[in-house]
Write a protein that holds these residues in place. Structure first.
Motif, PDB file in Angstrom:
ATOM      1  N   ALA A   1       0.748  -1.261  -0.011  1.00 25.99           N
ATOM      2  CA  ALA A   1      -0.075   0.107   0.194  1.00 25.99           C
ATOM      3  C   ALA A   1       0.884   1.313   0.157  1.00 25.99           C
TER       4      ALA A   1
ATOM      5  N   SER B   1       2.330   1.549  -3.482  1.00 22.38           N
ATOM      6  CA  SER B   1       1.130   1.847  -4.705  1.00 22.38           C
ATOM      7  C   SER B   1       0.126   2.974  -4.351  1.00 22.38           C
ATOM      8  N   ASP B   2       0.269   3.382  -3.120  1.00 27.05           N
ATOM      9  CA  ASP B   2      -0.649   4.541  -2.802  1.00 27.05           C
ATOM     10  C   ASP B   2      -2.052   4.152  -2.627  1.00 27.05           C
ATOM     11  N   LYS B   3      -2.291   3.006  -1.935  1.00 26.53           N
ATOM     12  CA  LYS B   3      -3.546   2.517  -1.909  1.00 26.53           C
ATOM     13  C   LYS B   3      -3.912   2.168  -0.314  1.00 26.53           C
ATOM     14  N   ARG B   4      -5.224   1.912  -0.033  1.00 30.96           N
ATOM     15  CA  ARG B   4      -5.433   1.447   1.208  1.00 30.96           C
ATOM     16  C   ARG B   4      -5.546   0.025   1.340  1.00 30.96           C
TER      17      ARG B   4
ATOM     18  N   ASP C   1      -8.362  -3.437  -7.280  1.00 32.38           N
ATOM     19  CA  ASP C   1      -7.395  -3.368  -8.012  1.00 32.38           C
ATOM     20  C   ASP C   1      -6.909  -2.194  -8.170  1.00 32.38           C
TER      21      ASP C   1
ATOM     22  N   LYS D   1      -7.747   0.561  -5.999  1.00 29.03           N
ATOM     23  CA  LYS D   1      -7.788   1.427  -4.734  1.00 29.03           C
ATOM     24  C   LYS D   1      -7.132   0.861  -3.490  1.00 29.03           C
ATOM     25  N   TYR D   2      -7.320  -0.618  -3.567  1.00 27.42           N
ATOM     26  CA  TYR D   2      -7.113  -1.613  -2.265  1.00 27.42           C
ATOM     27  C   TYR D   2      -5.866  -2.494  -2.413  1.00 27.42           C
ATOM     28  N   GLU D   3      -5.281  -2.858  -1.343  1.00 30.19           N
ATOM     29  CA  GLU D   3      -4.669  -4.087  -1.337  1.00 30.19           C
ATOM     30  C   GLU D   3      -5.343  -4.848  -0.219  1.00 30.19           C
TER      31      GLU D   3
ATOM     32  N   ALA E   1     -12.437   4.229  -0.038  1.00 25.54           N
ATOM     33  CA  ALA E   1     -11.301   4.357  -0.906  1.00 25.54           C
ATOM     34  C   ALA E   1     -10.630   5.734  -0.930  1.00 25.54           C
ATOM     35  N   ASN E   2     -11.298   6.854  -0.811  1.00 24.59           N
ATOM     36  CA  ASN E   2     -10.773   8.153  -0.918  1.00 24.59           C
ATOM     37  C   ASN E   2     -10.383   8.839   0.218  1.00 24.59           C
TER      38      ASN E   2
END
Length: 168
Positions: free
Chosen positions: A56, A59-62, A92, A94-96, A167-168
């Protein structure tokens, strides 16, 4: 002569009764969600969470941690939704995603509860639970993380919209 006829009639009625029960079971088992056949889990859930947090950051995800169990139809329903093309695209982007087996925490037979505690949840009242965590390890949905016990009854769009908003 009457005895064989009565035996045959009784056997026939019994079979009709079984068929009726089977039909009712099928009717009651029908649902409007895709149910995963197996709630895939890991032998080392904490390491899986750590790896997802590392991904995360890169990849700059949550991180979405789904804490559920194979015995739970709500857990399997949520896993089924998450496996559809619509949800897979969101995940894919927004998240891990990590699935964690928690056993039966509501009966005292819980597993991997330390993961929930790591993010500030003292107890899991049922299954599934959905923890949305930032890459730095902050739980952002503490108020709703343990409210997913009705996942099988939720509408697809409601689940999707909630995951989009988180996600945001």
């Amino acid at each position: 002569m009457i005895r064989p006829i009565l035996s045959g009639l009784a056997a026939g009625l019994l079979l009709v009764g079984c068929a009726t029960v089977a039909d009712n079971v099928t009717t009651h088992a029908a649902h409007d969600y895709p149910e995963a056949r197996s709630y895939d889990v890991s032998e080392n859930a904490m390491a899986d969470v750590d790896a997802a947090l590392s991904r995360a950051v890169a990849s700059d995800k949550r991180v979405m941690i789904v804490m559920g169990a194979n015995w739970c139809h709500d857990s399997r329903a949520l896993a089924g939704w998450l496996g559809t093309d619509r949800f897979a695209a969101l995940i894919d982007a927004k998240y891990e995603l990590v699935f964690v087996n928690v056993g039966m925490p509501q009966s005292g037979d819980g597993h991997n509860i330390a993961i929930a505690q790591r993010f500030g949840l003292d107890a899991l009242p049922g299954t599934p639970n959905v923890l949305i965590v930032t890459a730095d390890g902050t739980l952002i949905n503490a108020d709703t993380a343990t409210t997913w016990r009705d996942a099988a009854s939720r509408e697809e769009d409601a689940i999707y919209d909630e995951l989009v908003s988180l996600a945001n």
